[in-house]
Each structure stands twice: as structure tokens, then as C-alpha cells.
Enzyme design. Sequence first.
Site, PDB file in Angstrom:
ATOM      1  N   GLU A 109      -0.111  -5.407   5.379  1.00 40.28           N
ATOM      2  CA  GLU A 109       0.975  -4.714   5.147  1.00 40.28           C
ATOM      3  C   GLU A 109       1.073  -4.289   3.622  1.00 40.28           C
ATOM      4  O   GLU A 109       0.961  -3.276   3.320  1.00 40.28           O
ATOM      5  CB  GLU A 109       2.270  -5.170   5.907  1.00 40.28           C
ATOM      6  CG  GLU A 109       3.404  -4.404   5.212  1.00 40.28           C
ATOM      7  CD  GLU A 109       4.731  -4.810   5.965  1.00 40.28           C
ATOM      8  OE1 GLU A 109       4.691  -5.853   6.761  1.00 40.28           O
ATOM      9  OE2 GLU A 109       5.938  -4.559   5.537  1.00 40.28           O
TER      10      GLU A 109
ATOM     11  N   ASP B 220       4.590  -8.635   7.679  1.00 39.88           N
ATOM     12  CA  ASP B 220       5.904  -8.930   7.440  1.00 39.88           C
ATOM     13  C   ASP B 220       6.498  -9.389   8.899  1.00 39.88           C
ATOM     14  O   ASP B 220       6.519  -8.608   9.945  1.00 39.88           O
ATOM     15  CB  ASP B 220       7.086  -8.663   6.658  1.00 39.88           C
ATOM     16  CG  ASP B 220       6.637  -8.519   5.319  1.00 39.88           C
ATOM     17  OD1 ASP B 220       5.540  -9.250   4.870  1.00 39.88           O
ATOM     18  OD2 ASP B 220       7.089  -7.663   4.578  1.00 39.88           O
TER      19      ASP B 220
ATOM     20  N   TYR C  23       1.107  23.404  -4.089  1.00 40.92           N
ATOM     21  CA  TYR C  23       1.115  24.066  -5.468  1.00 40.92           C
ATOM     22  C   TYR C  23       0.279  25.306  -5.437  1.00 40.92           C
ATOM     23  O   TYR C  23       0.761  26.131  -6.320  1.00 40.92           O
ATOM     24  CB  TYR C  23       0.382  23.112  -6.622  1.00 40.92           C
ATOM     25  CG  TYR C  23       1.366  22.289  -7.074  1.00 40.92           C
ATOM     26  CD1 TYR C  23       1.333  20.728  -7.033  1.00 40.92           C
ATOM     27  CD2 TYR C  23       2.537  22.662  -7.650  1.00 40.92           C
ATOM     28  CE1 TYR C  23       2.146  20.040  -7.293  1.00 40.92           C
ATOM     29  CE2 TYR C  23       3.664  21.897  -8.186  1.00 40.92           C
ATOM     30  CZ  TYR C  23       3.505  20.470  -7.885  1.00 40.92           C
ATOM     31  OH  TYR C  23       4.265  19.439  -8.274  1.00 40.92           O
TER      32      TYR C  23
END
Lengths: 1137, 172, 396
Positions: free
Chosen positions: C225, C277, C139
Amino acid sequence: MTTNDEGKIKQGTIAQFMRKRTQLVGFEFGHWKHTQYCAEFLDNALDAIESFQWMELNKKDSKIMFSLDQDLFLGSLTILKNEKQLEKSLPLSNEGKRTLMLELGIEQFELKESETHLIEEKEEKSQKVVDKKHEEVEEEVKKIINDLEELIKPVEYIIDLEPIAIIRLSESEAASFLTSELSQKNIMNYAFEIFDNGTGMLKVDFKKFGKYLASSKSIELKQTRGSQGFGAPSAFSDAQNTTGRPIIAISKSAENIYATVSEFFTTSKNEKKYIVYPTDVDCPFLHGTYIKLNYLNVKYIRGYVDKFIEETAYMNPHITLIYIDPNGEETIYKRLVSSFPKEPKFAKPHPSSINIGDLQDLLAKSEINSLSSFLKENFVRISSKIAQKIIDLASKDLQDNLNFLILKNGFINKISKKSDLIYLLCYEKRIFGKSKKPRDKLIIYKVDSEDLKNKYWELILNYNQFKENHKKINNDIKKFNYRVEKSKTLKEIKFIEKEIKNLLIKIDEIRKEKEIIKIKLEKVFENVNEGLIELKKIKKRTDFEDLVNEVEISKAKPIDLTKNQYNSLFLAFKSIKYMTPPTDTAIPVGDTVLENTLIKEIGLKISENIEDFAAPVDDIYKIIDIIRDEKKNAIIREDPTVNDLILNKISVSSEEIIDLNSKILTNIDLMDKNVNINEFKQSVEKILTFSEEELKDNYNDVFEFFLINYTKDDDFVSAETRPPTSGKGLAYVVEAVLAYSKNLGTPKRARDVLSRFVNRTPKLRDTADCAITKAVQSVNWKNYKLETYDNNLPKGPIKLLVNVSGPFVHLMFKSQSKSALADDENLIKEIKFCLEAIGRKLRIFLNRKANMYKSEKRASLIEKHIPQFIKSVYNIASRGESIYKARVNEKELIDLMKKAIGQKPPSFIKREISQEPPEIASPKPIEIKEEYVKKEDLQKKEFAVKKEKIIPKKEPVVKKPEPDKEFISVKTLNNYTVKELKEYCNEKKIKIHSKITKVNVIKKISESFEKKSKLEIVKEPIRPLPVTSRAISVKKQQLKIAKIKAPASTKPKPSPKPRVTPPKPKTTQTQLPIITTERILEVLSKEEWQAITHLIFKLKIKDMMDARFLQIKLKELLRKGLVLENTIKTKKHWKLK
Amino acid sequence: MRIFRKKNGGIVQLIDKEKMQEWPVELPLIFIEYIRNKKLESYEDIKVKKGVENYLDEIMEDIAIPRLINVLEGSDVEEIILALTRLEQLSRKKIEMIRPIKSYLNNLLKLKTTKIVTLAQTISDNFAKADRKKELAKKRKIMQEKEKQFLAGKIGGEEYAKARKEYLTLKE
Amino acid sequence: MSQKKPPSLNYDLKATKKLFNEYLEKGRDKTEIKLPPDTVKIDDLDRNKTLARLYKLVDDVIEKIYNTGRPSIKLPSRATSNIKWDEENDLLLLGNQLQEKQFHTLTSVTDVTRLMRVLEIVDELLVKDIHATKREIFYSDVNLFVEQKNSDKSIEDVATMLYATRNSTHIVAAPKGTCVGRLRIRDKNDIIDLEGLGSGGWTISPMLDNIEIIESDAEFILVIEKDAALMRLAEARFWRKYPCILITAQGVGNVAVRMFLKRLSRELNLPIFSLVDSDPYGHYIHSVYLRGSKRLSYESPFLATPNIKLLGVLTKDLDAYKIPNEVRIPMNKQDKKRVKDMLNEDFVKKNKKWEEDLKLALKLEIKAEIQAFSAHGFEFLTEKYLPEKLTTGDWI
């Protein structure tokens, strides 16, 4: 009411037929009618002007020829303006009419009282000549002359010097009884006037003027605009049908003192009814014709007549055209060239284009006695040898048909059955009739002896046999010809043609066989006396005599050829292969003329002297020689005994070269406003600073500099004239010119891009189904960087003119309106090749433009980023402890970077700089401490990642083999399409496989060049680096950044091989005055001084640019010491040395 | 990190004291106090607890106090002010933490800069107050014990009264 | 050791403790990391060193402008061709192929300008000793950078140009990822106890140079995770029962998380486990922690934690712990492709167990999430699965 004896079919005249059907020739109501009128008469006018000039050119010392050399300062014509004042003075006679005019809002000039009254009177009169009172006629004539003068006044002073055609279209007052028709369909009454100072009409022709004459031109074709002879008469009939007004015509040919004026109606019986009987009157012009007529048509709008005239001007730059349209706008198309095109010869018909009917007409009309001279006279490409061959063939065929063979010294008939009688005829010296001296008399013998008969029959048998085969083969050939028309694939056609060729050979053999038999026959009947019975009194004698006359076709007179003779003549005529017709009957406009016309007409910006620049590579050498010679002479002058050693040691430094060059360059005062002088000089100096030994491609920088600065926003124009070819026995030549320029603007409609011309006349209608349009559509314009409309016509800011000229076109018109050419395969192919040649040049132009644009864009994009970049650099440097903290200033840095744009970066060799990261002061070893819990271990295990000394890799100097200066650089190579490149390869016998891509082809070609240059010593690859002047800063030394090694040794450069410039395209130059050194030297004389104005006059220079160029050339000659110069009365004069 | 092993294989790791050198001057004190009051209990393992405590004392002697001392004795006025302000805050909440520097306060009082003098003064007042309070707490505790013993009849009335009197006199 | 909690199978996490001791041994004789010769040496510099390098670089640029007016910047090329796998340390490193960006060329004029702009910002950050995230850098000059993607690229270029980690340029990644458990840290002047911050835990701050680890009695570190799984553990006060530190980064750990994990591993030397997972993406996340990512390859030595172990959910666990079929998810084509890709990665080939597990997953063609265990009840994960595996040492 037709009586029975006349029979149902009445023989109507062509006039009667055409009067009612003028729309056949394009005179139906509508905008196009205006154009049709203008086209019809403008064609005839231009033809007349051209034929006048050509006629005069053929004369030895014609004084009244158009001089064409002074510049046309027509300024703005005031035809219209004074015409308006005149109108004010005319009294307005009829109140009713004037209100009508006001109502319609048309500003009208009032008709003379007499004229309107006159028309009513005419209605009831019969067709006979109207005998009117003398003064009325006088009055009328005066008025006509008045109109004429008014039209011509502004150009009067050049009326006899300059070829001019003036056309004026104005709204004239409609006759009262027509008002009903006028009001509903916004139909207006228009007066059409046209004047040309062409040959004018002889009095006798003047009488026929306006009648339907089956144009004599249909057989003897010439490259003229008008052709069918329906034009003018139908215009007249349309004019009369719609307005009931007579046609006014004035014409004067150079020979008669007076012009003849006449006002007449043409009648359906193709006669003329005179209001003003052709009377002599004197007029302001020496020769020319003026026609005025009125016609009704829809309201005039732009885009039709004005466009037609504009396009006519494109193709006829040698004639000034002036057009005044109904709204009073005046457009003048000045003459742009200073010479007339060559006169096209009459195209004698080519044998292959003659059909059976034409031959019969020609024979019936010809007064020539001998058949062979008739053939030679009436047809082109028939030499006496060929005529003899035709006659020979005809006689052979005749003998077969008449079954009457010509033997060496007699004749013999050919019987079909063994039982027929055999007659032998021969001339013998006899005395008969009145004279005493023995004269040849035709003696008829009957063959009696059996032995003779058998021998005869034996020979005749196989003779007939041959005849049969001959006939059979002819039929086969006919069948094959038929199949050729129907066959589709090219392969099939080729196959059949081969078949026909074999058959023709067989026919020749048969003919030879027949000859042999004849010779045998002659032998049989040679000096045979018995077995022959002379038949003295015999009824059939006359038949035999006729037979003899008939069979000897070579002696027959063309006019009285019998039917058999005619048939065999025609057969022979058609069976010989003739040379293609001569092409001098088709005269092109010429590509340079086309280009100049377009440049001047549209105002294209083309910088003149690009070509000169390409040449003087050796000049630079010459300059060096000149300086060296001067130095040598200077030394010798001092002490002549100086030895040669010193002389040839003289070297020329670059300063001297710069001085001389800049002296030359400065006194060429650059005409161009936007190039500032010192920038030009400064950049040239920069380029020319190198002394003698420098590489010559710096010269190319100068050329490129010139190209970039001068031709940046140039437009493009290129014309291509194809060598003339022929079709249907008549020659034609195809040429096209394409102009590409931004200010042309891309036309919205596809129609506006292409302008079609036939014999220099614009063809505006029926564009879609014309052969020219089809040819343009067949070109793949994408190949030349042009988009296309959806009908595949090229789209872009272009103007494309295509002109097909030559007698051939007369046969090719699709309809009487003569506005579209029929499709002819060769014609389309010719046009396609012509356009493709132009396309290639366009592609090179657009590529160069694209590159220039790209580099410009590149420069602007880079320049845009510089301030932002420098701002960041400046902020960092001024905030932190950068060594440049004090010195750095934004403006200076920005300028430095801006200057560097565009400059070719010094060619650094891309090197793998060793991996030394920029370190501060001393490279401090950086530990990745691995802390471990035991306190005492900490001190001991000072694990340090030792800074490995990374050995800098051997600098791989990238060897850039200096490719031999190949003939065509890669850059230009990829200007060509793959197909062209492949052709080049076959030409140069470079092996390439068929499905090769463009890139590989280019690689193959450049390799082929390199292979050639292998035998020379391999050149030293590295270009000398510009040594950075600043001492290498201490900081760099300390940081052990690998120094950029100075190249080991700069080997002396082998002498630069002059780049062989690709062969310059030969410009087929027509009369345009080209200022070459030879011509200048020719014009200069040894004794008297001549000022520039004399030279301009003698060299016929018309154009300021040419004059300027002459000055430059003179300077050059002076420098070369071929010419002397001195100034008399402040004006420079030149003389041959 | 300094590692202490629990019997059941668990571990406790504390930051090395060297790392504390770069800390702001008063932070070691806070650390020590934090571990001692908040964490010690949770270790459960006596051996670990003992080890940690020793380590904390170690930190106090080797790092916390010396740093404070050389700051206070140093000439750098701002640093002294900074340290004193931190110490003043601590003295209000956890006076015990900063007891070792008590002795240095009085020579600070002699310094010229008023800021230092006032800070040092307030800290020493706090010390005084804290001592008194401790004293008082001690006294009260004794009093309460005496009271229990007196109720149980183990001791006479006047011993309890003496303790009670001492507590009350101190209280005012 | 008495456990206040109701008597339940208690696991003594023997294997984890054993592993910890191993680390302590290994940690002691930790030799210095020997980097292969042909890779770029990146340093984690402090403020002044980075500044010095920055000025050196700008001086070179200015000198070039004075000499030829055509400045250019040389930096190690980050093209994939230049990324090398250091077998020994199992790190992805940057080769020393150099790339020169000329200002006066169409292609790189914008890049060079952006680079110089980022340098200017870094200079400001270092001088003022403040930090900024990548978003803030973008920005600061939107019309120059046009897109965050461009400013990020320039930021990475600047870091490599200075041969320094991005952290040393004070440009930090956005805070992303939370940590909770038996750990006390100092952030400037305040001490933060990661147990006492409630179940939300402590958001890992990217400004690591303000952070210092002061005390921890954890025995292992568990990287999870998904934060949903972390919440499950937090609620169960898992770290009370088994002293540990829990970290999650919502998917692939960003620079801040991995730097923090690296700091924990280096300072506390605790064994680290990842709980992901059981699908290719999970394994990829593990691999990023293990050996760094391609994009930030040059900073791998500072971000990778080579000794991280993959604890769960392994494919074999699905059967071992009888995860019901309806909870298992069939693999789609893309998953299979990713598993195959991972199988031919060299760091997988090197680790037999990992290879077997992936092959098994490919055979069974199924995957499952951590939450799948809730099929056996919510406590199963914290009471049974984790403790048991930590005790038996059932990891890769």
C-alpha cells in the site's frame, strides 16, 4: 378686557381660532406647504370643472358643454416665455430691492410701484372698507386682469371647449419689511396662481368666498375632493399672515355676462376687507375662476408639487393640467380620455351611520310635515314600508314610556299599582263649540266597575311583566354588544352575535304578546256603557290631550317632536336592520380608463390587438368554407345541372388556403418596424401549410408565434375595480392599477412605489400610517413573483396606484390634513382582494415572460456552442477517412444546426436500441488470448470470444396516452397557487385531502379531465414521424443498426375537438369608444357613401390605433360581404349592402 | 513465457521467442547477449542454466539470425542500412554476438548503395580485428601457460620461446 | 540451496510455490471469459481499430446534422444503476442501458461539445501515434473544459462511446507507482532490469504498449500500500532473499499500475499478494485490485486481477504477532461504518475468511499500519512476518 357680565368664556369665531393655527391644516413652513396650497386649490378647481360638466350634461341641449372630441394640439405652451418678455418692459422702480434680488440670485419681475405703496398704507387703516380713489382701483383691476390673461393666453382658443386647470408657482418679490425674516431661513416669497374653467362662483357666493364656513357637506356627503371647508380660508389666512399681501380672485359663472374681480383680506372676525371691491369686468373665458395669492415658504424643490400634479393627472385623465414651476419648467398633462366620469349622487345618510345629534339637527331643520316622509326624504334605504315599521315601533315604545296605550278606537292609561285610577279616552261624535255639526270630541271616562278593573288589572299585570322582560333583554343585548367589541377571537364574536339574534327574536315575541294583550283590552272595553263615568269638566283634560297628541307619534310633525317621542323614534330607528347603502354614490375611475391613462402617461408598450387574435379560431374554418363556396359557385355557374355528388367532393388544398391567408395578412401593413414582413409571412406559411385535416393546435403555433414576436418586450398594466361596498353607512369603491415595465426602474425608496389616492386626489404625506399602505403591506407579494422592501411594500420596476373613492372616505380621514385613511377592517380587506386580483394577472404575465426569456437564453447558449462543436467535427472528418470527407463544410453545418434551434424536435419515442456497438466492416471476433507456455498448445487453443448474438429487446413503444384537450392545460394550472387550485377542486367537486401538495393537486385535476375523456376511443399514441427523405445509407444497412420501425398504421385521427377557450373576462366598459362590428354597421348608412373620416368622427375614435383597427374591421366586413366599397376621388368610401 | 524450474521450486521465465518476431531486427541479439552475460550466473541452478542456454541458442538460430539474414538479403535498402548500422554498433562492442552474419557481408559489399558497402566493410574489418585479437589472446594464453610450465621446469626453454614469438609476431 | 546471507530461519515459501503451480494448472485450461449477456463488451483495440470506430461515430453525427440539424450521441450510461456485478467472474461490468445526449438541450450542449473536442484530440493522438495524459488533454482547451473534472468525465465518456478501453485511445493515466524486483522488461529498444535501478525502483510507465516483459525469476508478486513499506523491503534487498517483484501505487492503484499488474499476472502467472494496512481503507485498496472500481467498471476485465490474495496485515496477525497495544489505533465512527459497508458487499460475503477478519476487526475495533511491525525491530517484517506467512500460506 372682559367685563364680569360677559363671563370668562368668550365665544371666539372659528376664523379667529384657525387664523393662528393654519398648521393644523398643513400650512406650516416646509416643502409640504407648497403641496398643501396646490392640493387645496387644485381639489376645488377639479371639483368645479366636474360639477360644471355634470351640470351641463344634465341640461338637455347645453351648448357650452366641454366638447372633448378634438385632439389636443397644445404643443409647447408659451405662457412662461412671453411672461419673460413682458417683464423686461416693466420699469424697475426701487434700487434697493433690485440689489437684494441680485444678491439672492433670483431673477425677479418687478412689482408695480402702486402695489407696494398700497400695502404700507393699509397697515394703519382700521378694518372698514377702504375708499380709495377710483383710478387707483381701476389701475389695480387692470393689473390683475393682465396677470390673468397672461396665464390664459396660450390656451385661449380652447378655453371654453376643453376642461383645463393651470397652476403657476413663481417666486415673487418679498415686501421690504420682511427682508429680516427672509435672509436667515432661506425663506422665499412665492406667488401662487390657479385658473380653472369650472363652474365659477355666483356673485353672492363670491362674497362669502374665503370665509370659514362650517362646511355644509358634513351631513349630505358627496364624493368630492374638498370636504371640510377649512382649506381655502386657512390658505388665505396663512398667505396674509406670512406676506401681508391681499388675495386676488376673479370668477365668472356661465350665467352672468361679466366676471367679478376682487382683492381682499380676510379678517379674524371672518369678514372680508376689500382692496378692490368686487367689480364687474369682462374676461376671456366664459366660466371659471382665477385666484392669486402670495405666501412665504422654504425654497421650492422638486418632488413635492410637481409629483402631486403628476399623480393628480393619473387619476383625472379627463382634465388637462398645466403646471409651471418656479424654475420656469412647464409640464402639460393632456386630456387622455374623451368622456367625463359619471356624476356621483349625493349620499343621503344611511340610517345606521346617524348618531343622535345628527338626527336632532335634521329634525330641527326639516320643513317636512309628516314623520314618515321626513324619514324617507332624509335617509337612504328607507322605503315607506320601513318608515311605517319605524314609526310603529316608536309608537309602541312611546306608549310604554308614557304608560298610555293606544287602543283601536281610543286610549287607556297604564297604571302600575292596582289602586291607581284607570282612564279610558275615545272619540265620539258630539256637538260642541261653535259648529252645529257633530264632530269628534275626545271624551274621557273613568273606569269604575270592579269587574272591569279586575279584568284590566289582570291584563295590565302581564303587560307590565312583558315590559320588564323587554327591558331586561335590552340590557342583556347591551352587555353582549359590549362584549363583542372586547372579544378577540372570531369564534367568540360569532357566538355572541348568535346570542343577540335569539334575544332579538324574544323581543319580537314580547311585542306580539303585548299586542295581544292590547287587543284583549280593547275587547274588554268594547261597547261597554255602564261602569264608565264620563268626566266632563276636569282639570287634567289638557294633560290628557297633550298625552294623546304625544302618543300618536305617527301624526306628529318632525319639527315639534317632544323629547319622549324623539327618544323612542331614535330607539326604533336604530333597531331595524337596513339594506346596505346604495353604491351609485361612489363612482370609480374605471379599470380600462386607468389602464389607458397609465399606458399613455408612462408610455408603456402594450401591443393592442392580442384579444382579437384569440377569437378567430372559427375564422380559419370560415376561410375554408369561403373557398369551398367559391369553387361550388364556379362549377354551378358553368353548368347548373351538375349533381350534388361532385359538389360536396370539392376539397380545398392547403395552397389555396395559404394564398387567401397570405392575401389577408399582407394587406394588414404591419405598423411594427422590427418585424420584417417576409419572415412573418414565411413562418406563417410554414405553419399554415397543412390542409384541412391537420390538427388545429397548429393554429396555436400561429398564436404563440404572434405572442413571441409581438409581445416579447411588452410591458404589463392591469387595473381592477372592486364592486362598490359600504362602510359606516356610506358607499365606497376601491380600485388599483399596477404597471410593470423595465424602463420604470426599481425605485430606491419604498415610498415611491405606491401612490395613494382618495377621491382621485393624491395623498403624499403620512404614507406609513394610512390604511391603504397597511392593505398593500398585508398582500403576500412573493406569491406574485415580486420581492418586497423590508416594510413589505412590493419592490420592482412597478408603479402602483390605489384609489378609494366615495363619500365614505370623508369620515375616514385621520386628521384635518386629510392625508391618511383610518384603518377599517373591511376597507383593508377590499383593497387586499383588489390587489390580489391584479397580482394573479401579473404572475401569469411574469411567468410567460420568464418562459420566453428562458427559451431565448436556451437558444443563445446552444448557439454559442455550435461553432466549437462543428470545428471539432470538421477537423476529424477532414483528417480521417470519413465518408463525408469531401462534402463536409463548416458553414453549411453551422447554419443547419442554427436553424434547428427552437424547432420542436420531432417527437421520437425513447427506445432501448439494441446493444450493437458500432463495428468496422465485418464484426471480427476479438480474442482475449490466454497464452500458455507449451509451444504446441498455442496453435490448438484458438480461444475466441464468440460474438454472442444479442437478441434486440422487443421495442417497448412508449404509449403516450393523448390526454383529452382538458379545459386548462397543466402549464396554466401551475400558474395558480395551491389555495386557488384547492378552491377550483371544491368547485369541481374533485376529492383532494387538505394537506395535498401543489403537484398532486394539478395531477388530480388533470386526471379528473382524463377520466371524463375515457369513454371516447383511445387515440393512436404515435405522432406520424417526418420520414427522412434521404435514402437510408448503405453503410447503415450493412451495420445491422436496428432500423427505426415505421409506425404500424396511422389510424385516421378523430375530428379534432375545438378547444373551448376559457371564458374571456368581461370588461366592464365605460364610455371608451369600442369599435365592434355592430357599432360600425350602425354607423354605416344604406344610401350615402361615407369616407373613413366620417366613420372616425361618428365612432368618436380618438386614437390612431383605434382608427387602424377600424380599417381592419372594415376589410373583414367587406370580405364577409356585408359592406360595399368604392373609391371616390382616391378616397375609399363604404356603404351598407 | 518460457518457464525453467529450479530444484528448490524457484522458477525462471523468459519471453517466448514468437514474441520476438515483431521486435526490431537487432533486438533479439541484444537480448541473447544480455541474458547470457548478465543473468545466467544468477540462476545458480545448473539445470536451469543449461535450459536457458539452449533456449538462447534456439532463439539465435530460429529468430535472430534468420531475421537478420532475410533483412540483409532483402531488397529493402533502408531496412538493410538500419540493420547494418545496428550490427556495426554491436560489432564494436560485442562482435561475438553477430558472428553468424559474417558470411553474408561479402555479397553485401557487391551492392551498389555506398552506405551499405561502407557499413558492411567496417563490420567485416571489425570481424577481422576481433579474430586477430582472439587469436592474439589465445596465443598469449598459451604463452603464459608455457611460461608457467617453463618456470616449473616441466618444459624446455625453446617451446616457451616459440609460443612467445608467435604471440609477438601476431601483436604487430 | 546455500544462502549467502547469515544463517537465519530460512523459509522456503512452500505455500507460495504451491500456489504458483496451482496457477500454472489453472492457467492451462483457462477457458475464455464468458461475459454475461446484458453487459457492455469493451475491447482493448489497437490504433487503427480505434480510429475506424471514431470515424464511424463522427459520420453518424454528420448524417444526423444533414437530416434533422439536431445531432446527438449515444453512449452506454455510466450511472450506478447501470453497473452490474458479474458474479461468476467477480467483475464490476457496465450494463447496456444507453444514454442519448442531444446537442440541442440546455443540459448536455456543453457535454456534447466537450466530447467532440476530446474525440478530436484522440484522433490526433492516434494518427500521430503519441500518448497524452489527462492533464494535457485538460490544458489543450481550458476555457472549454473549465475544470479537470469535466475533461476527465469526457475522456471516460469517449472511451465508453468507442466501446474501447481508455488505453486504446492513447490517453494514459499519470505515472504513479513504482516497481522493483526480479524482473526484466523491454521498453521500445532498451532492456530495463528492475533489480538494478537502486532502491527507487522503476516508475511504472502508463504507456504499456511500449512495454514487454522479457525475463523474470520471481516466484510471487507483492503489492504494497505505502511506498514507505516498499522502501523498507527495498533496503533489506528482500527480493534477493526471496525472489519476487514488489509494486506500490501510493494508495489505490491508478489505471497505469493496475494495468501493469494485470500484464504481469497474465504473462508471468505468478501468485499476487497485497500488503496493506489493517484498516477499512487498506481492504478497499485490495478490493480495487481484486475486482476493479465502480468508476472504471467497464474496463474491469482489463484491470482487475481476480486472483490477488490479501496477505497482510490481517486483524488476527495483530495478536498472532503480539503487536503491542500502544501501537494499535482505535477505530473511529467512520471506519466502523466502512467496515460494515464492506461486510455487506457480495464479494466479501463470498469469501468467508475475509468476512471473519473484518468481523474480528469490527469486534476489536482496532486498526494498525504495516510499520507497526517495526515495534519488534526493523527486520521483523522482512525476516519474520512476510516469509512466515508466505510459507504457511496464511492469506485470504
